[in-house]
Design a protein around this motif. Structure first.
Motif, PDB file in Angstrom:
ATOM      1  N   VAL A 111     -52.530 -76.001 -53.898  1.00 45.12           N
ATOM      2  CA  VAL A 111     -52.804 -74.916 -53.186  1.00 45.12           C
ATOM      3  C   VAL A 111     -54.678 -75.033 -53.885  1.00 45.12           C
ATOM      4  CG1 VAL A 111     -54.131 -72.683 -53.081  1.00 45.12           C
ATOM      5  CG2 VAL A 111     -51.272 -73.107 -53.152  1.00 45.12           C
ATOM      6  N   ILE A 135     -56.390 -78.320 -52.084  1.00 44.95           N
ATOM      7  CA  ILE A 135     -56.887 -77.783 -50.341  1.00 44.95           C
ATOM      8  C   ILE A 135     -57.866 -77.123 -50.412  1.00 44.95           C
ATOM      9  CG2 ILE A 135     -55.489 -76.450 -48.537  1.00 44.95           C
ATOM     10  CD1 ILE A 135     -52.958 -77.573 -49.333  1.00 44.95           C
ATOM     11  N   ALA A 136     -58.141 -75.666 -51.711  1.00 42.82           N
ATOM     12  CA  ALA A 136     -58.886 -74.992 -50.861  1.00 42.82           C
ATOM     13  C   ALA A 136     -60.371 -75.432 -51.084  1.00 42.82           C
ATOM     14  CB  ALA A 136     -58.192 -73.391 -52.928  1.00 42.82           C
ATOM     15  N   ARG A 163     -45.827 -70.629 -46.618  1.00 36.67           N
ATOM     16  CA  ARG A 163     -47.051 -70.871 -47.575  1.00 36.67           C
ATOM     17  C   ARG A 163     -48.287 -71.864 -47.199  1.00 36.67           C
ATOM     18  NH1 ARG A 163     -46.873 -69.742 -53.955  1.00 36.67           N
ATOM     19  NH2 ARG A 163     -45.700 -68.636 -53.425  1.00 36.67           N
ATOM     20  N   PHE A 164     -47.328 -73.364 -46.444  1.00 39.07           N
ATOM     21  CA  PHE A 164     -48.084 -73.844 -45.956  1.00 39.07           C
ATOM     22  C   PHE A 164     -48.423 -74.309 -44.585  1.00 39.07           C
ATOM     23  CE2 PHE A 164     -47.996 -75.529 -50.429  1.00 39.07           C
ATOM     24  CZ  PHE A 164     -49.016 -76.121 -51.284  1.00 39.07           C
ATOM     25  N   GLY A 171     -48.283 -72.261 -42.280  1.00 41.03           N
ATOM     26  CA  GLY A 171     -49.444 -71.823 -41.243  1.00 41.03           C
ATOM     27  C   GLY A 171     -50.660 -71.967 -40.939  1.00 41.03           C
ATOM     28  N   SER A 172     -51.162 -73.031 -42.053  1.00 42.56           N
ATOM     29  CA  SER A 172     -52.397 -73.334 -42.794  1.00 42.56           C
ATOM     30  C   SER A 172     -52.883 -74.519 -41.635  1.00 42.56           C
ATOM     31  CB  SER A 172     -52.744 -73.949 -43.763  1.00 42.56           C
ATOM     32  OG  SER A 172     -52.067 -75.256 -44.363  1.00 42.56           O
ATOM     33  N   GLY A 173     -53.791 -74.602 -42.030  1.00 43.64           N
ATOM     34  CA  GLY A 173     -54.727 -76.123 -41.186  1.00 43.64           C
ATOM     35  C   GLY A 173     -54.484 -77.076 -42.313  1.00 43.64           C
ATOM     36  N   LYS A 215     -45.304 -67.481 -44.049  1.00 44.34           N
ATOM     37  CA  LYS A 215     -46.273 -67.178 -45.092  1.00 44.34           C
ATOM     38  C   LYS A 215     -45.867 -66.467 -46.157  1.00 44.34           C
ATOM     39  CE  LYS A 215     -50.530 -67.796 -43.695  1.00 44.34           C
ATOM     40  NZ  LYS A 215     -51.897 -67.280 -44.209  1.00 44.34           N
ATOM     41  N   ILE A 261     -42.897 -63.458 -50.689  1.00 44.95           N
ATOM     42  CA  ILE A 261     -43.176 -62.051 -51.345  1.00 44.95           C
ATOM     43  C   ILE A 261     -42.459 -61.337 -50.353  1.00 44.95           C
ATOM     44  CG2 ILE A 261     -44.911 -61.877 -50.017  1.00 44.95           C
ATOM     45  CD1 ILE A 261     -46.993 -60.327 -51.376  1.00 44.95           C
ATOM     46  N   LEU A 264     -52.119 -59.969 -42.570  1.00 42.64           N
ATOM     47  CA  LEU A 264     -52.348 -60.994 -42.466  1.00 42.64           C
ATOM     48  C   LEU A 264     -52.803 -60.710 -40.880  1.00 42.64           C
ATOM     49  CD1 LEU A 264     -49.561 -63.175 -43.663  1.00 42.64           C
ATOM     50  CD2 LEU A 264     -52.175 -63.236 -44.459  1.00 42.64           C
ATOM     51  N   PHE A 297     -56.056 -62.986 -40.078  1.00 41.38           N
ATOM     52  CA  PHE A 297     -55.938 -64.249 -40.044  1.00 41.38           C
ATOM     53  C   PHE A 297     -55.044 -65.213 -38.934  1.00 41.38           C
ATOM     54  CE2 PHE A 297     -57.150 -63.657 -44.511  1.00 41.38           C
ATOM     55  CZ  PHE A 297     -57.836 -64.486 -44.523  1.00 41.38           C
ATOM     56  N   PRO A 298     -55.863 -65.570 -38.323  1.00 44.12           N
ATOM     57  CA  PRO A 298     -54.941 -66.287 -37.271  1.00 44.12           C
ATOM     58  C   PRO A 298     -54.653 -68.049 -37.362  1.00 44.12           C
ATOM     59  CG  PRO A 298     -57.358 -67.197 -37.302  1.00 44.12           C
ATOM     60  CD  PRO A 298     -57.480 -66.364 -37.914  1.00 44.12           C
ATOM     61  N   HIS A 331     -53.120 -71.755 -37.949  1.00 46.79           N
ATOM     62  CA  HIS A 331     -53.850 -72.843 -37.157  1.00 46.79           C
ATOM     63  C   HIS A 331     -52.835 -74.453 -36.545  1.00 46.79           C
ATOM     64  CE1 HIS A 331     -57.645 -72.697 -38.754  1.00 46.79           C
ATOM     65  NE2 HIS A 331     -57.101 -71.193 -40.509  1.00 46.79           N
ATOM     66  N   GLN A 353     -62.098 -61.824 -47.565  1.00 41.91           N
ATOM     67  CA  GLN A 353     -60.017 -61.563 -47.345  1.00 41.91           C
ATOM     68  C   GLN A 353     -60.491 -63.356 -47.838  1.00 41.91           C
ATOM     69  OE1 GLN A 353     -58.598 -60.481 -44.531  1.00 41.91           O
ATOM     70  NE2 GLN A 353     -56.620 -59.953 -45.552  1.00 41.91           N
ATOM     71  N   TRP A 354     -59.396 -64.080 -48.426  1.00 42.59           N
ATOM     72  CA  TRP A 354     -59.399 -65.246 -48.269  1.00 42.59           C
ATOM     73  C   TRP A 354     -58.224 -65.616 -48.901  1.00 42.59           C
ATOM     74  CZ3 TRP A 354     -60.399 -68.888 -52.926  1.00 42.59           C
ATOM     75  CH2 TRP A 354     -60.267 -70.236 -52.832  1.00 42.59           C
ATOM     76  N   PRO A 380     -56.717 -69.051 -49.951  1.00 47.27           N
ATOM     77  CA  PRO A 380     -57.212 -70.583 -50.425  1.00 47.27           C
ATOM     78  C   PRO A 380     -56.442 -71.919 -49.873  1.00 47.27           C
ATOM     79  CG  PRO A 380     -56.279 -69.159 -52.321  1.00 47.27           C
ATOM     80  CD  PRO A 380     -55.992 -68.583 -51.026  1.00 47.27           C
ATOM     81  N   VAL A 381     -54.521 -71.333 -49.468  1.00 51.60           N
ATOM     82  CA  VAL A 381     -54.222 -72.582 -48.231  1.00 51.60           C
ATOM     83  C   VAL A 381     -55.350 -72.989 -47.039  1.00 51.60           C
ATOM     84  CG1 VAL A 381     -52.756 -73.248 -47.330  1.00 51.60           C
ATOM     85  CG2 VAL A 381     -52.547 -71.841 -49.446  1.00 51.60           C
ATOM     86  N   GLU A 382     -56.289 -71.517 -47.005  1.00 49.36           N
ATOM     87  CA  GLU A 382     -57.392 -71.797 -45.862  1.00 49.36           C
ATOM     88  C   GLU A 382     -58.167 -72.698 -45.187  1.00 49.36           C
ATOM     89  OE1 GLU A 382     -55.982 -70.916 -42.181  1.00 49.36           O
ATOM     90  OE2 GLU A 382     -54.154 -70.397 -42.926  1.00 49.36           O
ATOM     91  N   GLY A 383     -58.877 -73.222 -46.880  1.00 49.79           N
ATOM     92  CA  GLY A 383     -60.070 -73.520 -47.309  1.00 49.79           C
ATOM     93  C   GLY A 383     -61.034 -72.456 -47.468  1.00 49.79           C
ATOM     94  N   LEU A 384     -62.189 -73.597 -47.777  1.00 57.28           N
ATOM     95  CA  LEU A 384     -63.634 -72.628 -48.345  1.00 57.28           C
ATOM     96  C   LEU A 384     -64.006 -71.797 -47.400  1.00 57.28           C
ATOM     97  CD1 LEU A 384     -64.714 -74.638 -51.425  1.00 57.28           C
ATOM     98  CD2 LEU A 384     -63.888 -72.289 -51.568  1.00 57.28           C
ATOM     99  N   TRP A 420     -46.078 -51.135 -55.579  1.00 61.08           N
ATOM    100  CA  TRP A 420     -46.655 -52.208 -56.904  1.00 61.08           C
ATOM    101  C   TRP A 420     -47.740 -51.807 -58.056  1.00 61.08           C
ATOM    102  CZ3 TRP A 420     -44.313 -58.164 -54.753  1.00 61.08           C
ATOM    103  CH2 TRP A 420     -43.075 -57.440 -54.377  1.00 61.08           C
ATOM    104  N   PHE A 455     -48.659 -64.858 -54.252  1.00 62.35           N
ATOM    105  CA  PHE A 455     -49.251 -64.507 -52.783  1.00 62.35           C
ATOM    106  C   PHE A 455     -50.402 -65.040 -52.455  1.00 62.35           C
ATOM    107  CE2 PHE A 455     -47.509 -61.037 -55.564  1.00 62.35           C
ATOM    108  CZ  PHE A 455     -45.582 -61.244 -55.688  1.00 62.35           C
ATOM    109  N   ASN A 456     -50.916 -65.935 -52.950  1.00 66.12           N
ATOM    110  CA  ASN A 456     -52.262 -65.875 -52.013  1.00 66.12           C
ATOM    111  C   ASN A 456     -53.175 -65.527 -52.160  1.00 66.12           C
ATOM    112  OD1 ASN A 456     -51.568 -68.692 -52.947  1.00 66.12           O
ATOM    113  ND2 ASN A 456     -50.844 -69.706 -50.421  1.00 66.12           N
TER     114      ASN A 456
END
Lengths: 420, 319
Positions: free
Chosen positions: A68, A71-72, A90-91, A93-95, A373, A377, A414, A417-418, A420, B49-50, B52-56, B75, B281-282
């Motif tokens: 993670v 990738i970030a 978790r991965f 749906g990401s681009g 994703k 949780i 979420l 967040f579209p 990808h 809102q971020w 991390p898996v989506e990149g910076l 929680w 939970f990213n």
């Protein structure tokens, strides 16, 4: 001065080119998968022009956290990345990964060669193929045949329905003193998976709406509570020292797990119980999976072409798949491998049972469900709700209602967040 | 010639003026990069809102949305309740035990003092991971030493009636988990507070104790009316550290609960929830909001504790 600079650059250029050409292909993995990758080196080097493999191995959770971060920040990205099935949501749906359905990969062409559910889970809701499965873990009921015999319970009868399973548990406890399961949570986990219709999400539907108030969860919670009330579970969490001891001492009669569990029992969990365990299909004709591994190519990887070649070797090569199954209990995701004679061989630890055939049949029947994703949780929200039902005697309706609200709030966050 | 001398004097005076900054530079650079910049980044993240898996490039400004989400998150409030419970249950006994213990060591022990103090201090310098792993073995339901002891005592006639005969499910039940964590934290930090108070006691002039003795004060009176009031600055310092440490409790509950907070999240502290929100939970934005809300709470409670316990300014009162 300028001449000297050119001279130096000219001398260093071949070194730089050479270094680039010999740069090893990096693969990030976790235990067992790393051993399989290292064992693949001789096959990989049959092509003399390919670079060496550099396998970066971390502990299971650390590996995914590191990926993670990689990738970030887009730094220290491997060329090929192993992803455990529970982290796939978790991965997926990401681009951050190559779409393996597109040229030059055209991964969809291989779809029919894999266990259907495993391949389907790697496709996100926009049709992008994010990863390719390498191993899967069809679920089974591992049971102590000696305890079943002493209690006079036939496993076929015990697994006919969930209610029959609990009745069998009562008889086993009455006659042997052993608990049916280590924790009522295990029963819930299997029931929510077994009740899945193909295409239905585990916790959320394709539109991201929570499914926690569906009959599937109601039923699973009701039976888990009944199990606890009848004191049929030992109230022991998996992988704790009490759990290990219960497997060794035979104080728990069954454990529902992925096929790899037989290897763990034989190698380190309870090797002295050899011959006492057997494998059976899950109760009520249920089908579920426990884990599995995928390979994905990061979008910013340095050597995508070679990474794809290695990915194909690890996932589409029958010989490699069987070797991994033999050495690491990594059940092949590749269906071509299912005709290998190894499947028919008896397993000494399971009293000579040819259990791999049973697992092979299960693998074909496991329903495909889209991963999300929020699945990790959501799983924790459900576990916490069940704890409140089992420990605090909270009503199932109220616990599931609150769990549903918690998940809906997360899902609403979420929605901006579209994928990808 | 004079001009060049003037120039060299000027250069020398300038370099003299720059010298302190040069000495400060290594710390300042390290602090700015590894201390100040992350704090600033965290403050910025609290309004973004971020995942991390989506990149910076996926960071998005969302205003106060992360704070709104956190303040309405069940929680978060549960973790805060757990944190306060653990901070009080592990923090208060640390001082209640450390103060008389330090007084006893100071007044009674002579030759064995260093050994006793060292023994109490060992848990503080031992790796938290080692402590937590050892504690897991001690608190094991079926095979743990603590339950063995409880089972043995439960056989005694009167006291046995108060104890469960089958032992306690310390780590597997919501009721047992919090006390188990509190016991470990108490055991770990009581030695540190003892050393702190012992050092403060050594600063109190011996004549005061001798005078009170001549006036007929007993040992308990000397502790209560002399030692305790004079230890007040040390108590303020110790309590402040306990408030900060208690509200940031992470390692012990994290390891004892396998990182998940235990049954029904009974052992999930706010610091743990913050970590999990970010790295499991990213949701880095919500995690940053949690961290700033926790910071505000710590700050408020520290100021409150200081005002409550601060030493009385006798000079200003007399004037």
């Amino acid at each position: 001065m300028r001449r000297r600079t050119f001279l130096l650059a000219g001398m260093l250029a071949p070194l730089w080119v050479g270094a680039a050409a010999s740069r090893p292909l990096t693969i990030a993995a976790f235990p067992s998968v790393d051993a399989i990758l290292k064992a693949a080196r001789p096959r990989w080097h049959r092509n003399p022009s390919v670079p060496d493999l550099s396998v970066i191995s971390r502990e299971y959770v650390d590996h995914h956290t590191a990926m993670v971060t990689a990738i970030a920040t887009r730094s220290h990205l491997p060329d090929l990345m192993a992803i455990e099935a529970s982290f796939l949501g978790r991965f997926v749906g990401s681009g951050a990964f190559e779409d393996l359905s597109k040229p030059p990969y055209n991964g969809q062409a291989y779809r029919e060669r894999f266990a259907p559910y495993a391949f389907a889970q790697a496709i996100n809701r926009h049709g992008k193929l994010v990863a390719i499965p390498t191993d899967i873990a069809p679920g089974a009921l591992f049971y102590r045949s000696d305890l079943f015999e002493r209690a006079g319970v036939a496993v076929s009868e015990a697994t006919r329905t969930w209610e029959a399973f609990l009745d069998a548990g009562s008889r086993i406890q009455e006659r042997t003193g052993a608990h049916l399961l280590s924790h009522a949570r295990d029963l819930k986990d299997v029931m929510v998976r077994c009740g899945l219709r193909s295409g239905e999400g585990l916790y959320l539907d394709r539109q991201g709406r929570s499914l926690l108030q569906s009959p599937r969860f109601q039923m699973a919670f009701t039976l888990a509570r009944e199990m606890r009330r009848k004191k049929l579970d030992a109230n022991i969490s998996a992988w704790s020292s009490e759990w290990t001891e219960s497997l060794r001492r035979g104080t728990v009669a069954t454990q529902m797990m992925g096929s790899w569990f037989a290897g763990h029992l034989a190698n380190w969990l309870a090797p002295k119980t050899a011959g006492q365990w057997r494998s059976a299909p899950l109760p009520a004709g249920g089908q579920a999976a426990w884990g599995g591994t995928y390979y994905a190519i990061p979008r910013d990887a340095m050597n995508k072409a070679l990474a794809w070649e290695l990915l194909k070797l690890m996932t589409l090569d029958r010989e490699m798949q069987i070797a991994a199954f033999r050495s690491q209990d990594a059940f092949p995701a590749l269906r071509d491998a299912y005709s290998d004679g190894f499947f028919e061989q008896p397993i000494a630890f399971l009293g000579g049972q040819a259990a791999r055939v049973q697992w092979r049949n299960s693998a074909a029947a496991i329903p495909a469900f889209p991963v999300h994703k929020l699945d990790p949780i959501a799983a924790e929200i459900v576990d916490t709700a069940l704890d409140e039902v089992l420990i605090d005697n909270r009503s199932i309706d109220s616990a599931l209602k609150e769990a549903n609200e918690l998940l809906e709030r997360r899902a609403a966050r979420l929605s901006d967040f579209p994928e990808h | 010639m004079n001009r060049s001398r003037e120039k060299s004097v000027l250069v020398r005076s300038r370099s003299m003026a720059a010298t302190p900054y040069l000495f400060l530079a290594p710390f300042m650079v390290i602090f700015l990069v590894f201390g100040f910049a992350p704090i600033l980044f965290s403050l910025m993240m609290a309004f973004l809102q971020w995942d991390p898996v989506e990149g910076l490039g996926a960071m998005r400004f969302v205003g106060l949305s992360n704070f709104d989400f956190t303040l309405h998150d069940a929680w978060f409030w549960k973790s805060l309740g757990n944190t306060l419970w653990l901070a009080i249950a592990s923090g208060v006994p640390q001082h209640v035990v450390a103060l008389p213990l330090a007084y006893f060591i100071h007044r009674v022990l002579r030759r064995s003092r260093s050994v006793v103090v060292g023994a109490y201090f060992v848990p503080y310098i031992t790796s938290t991971v080692a402590i937590a792993i050892m504690s897991m073995a001690l608190f094991s339901t079926d095979y743990g030493l603590i339950n063995e002891l409880i089972r043995a005592v439960a056989r005694w006639p009167v006291i046995g009636a108060l104890l469960p005969p089958a032992g306690i499910d310390w780590l597997g039940s919501a009721q047992g988990l919090k006390p188990a964590i509190a016991i470990v934290v108490f055991w770990r930090f009581v030695g540190f507070n003892t050393v702190l108070y012992l050092a403060a006691l050594q600063g109190i002039p011996e004549e005061i104790f001798e005078a009170s003795y001549l006036d007929g004060a007993g040992s308990g009176q000397r502790f209560w009316f002399i030692a305790l009031p004079l230890l007040r600055p040390a108590i303020v310092f110790g309590v402040t550290l306990s408030v900060i440490g208690g509200l940031q409790l992470f390692e012990e509950p994290f390891i004892l609960t396998g990182g998940h907070g235990g049954p029904a999240h009974a052992g999930m502290t706010t610091a743990m929830y913050m970590y999990r929100t970010a790295f499991e939970f990213n949701d880095v934005g919500a995690a940053s909001a949690i961290s700033w809300l926790l910071f505000l709470l710590v700050g408020t409670l520290v100021i409150g504790a200081y005002r409550w316990l601060k030493p009385v300014d006798t000079e200003s009162r007399s004037s």
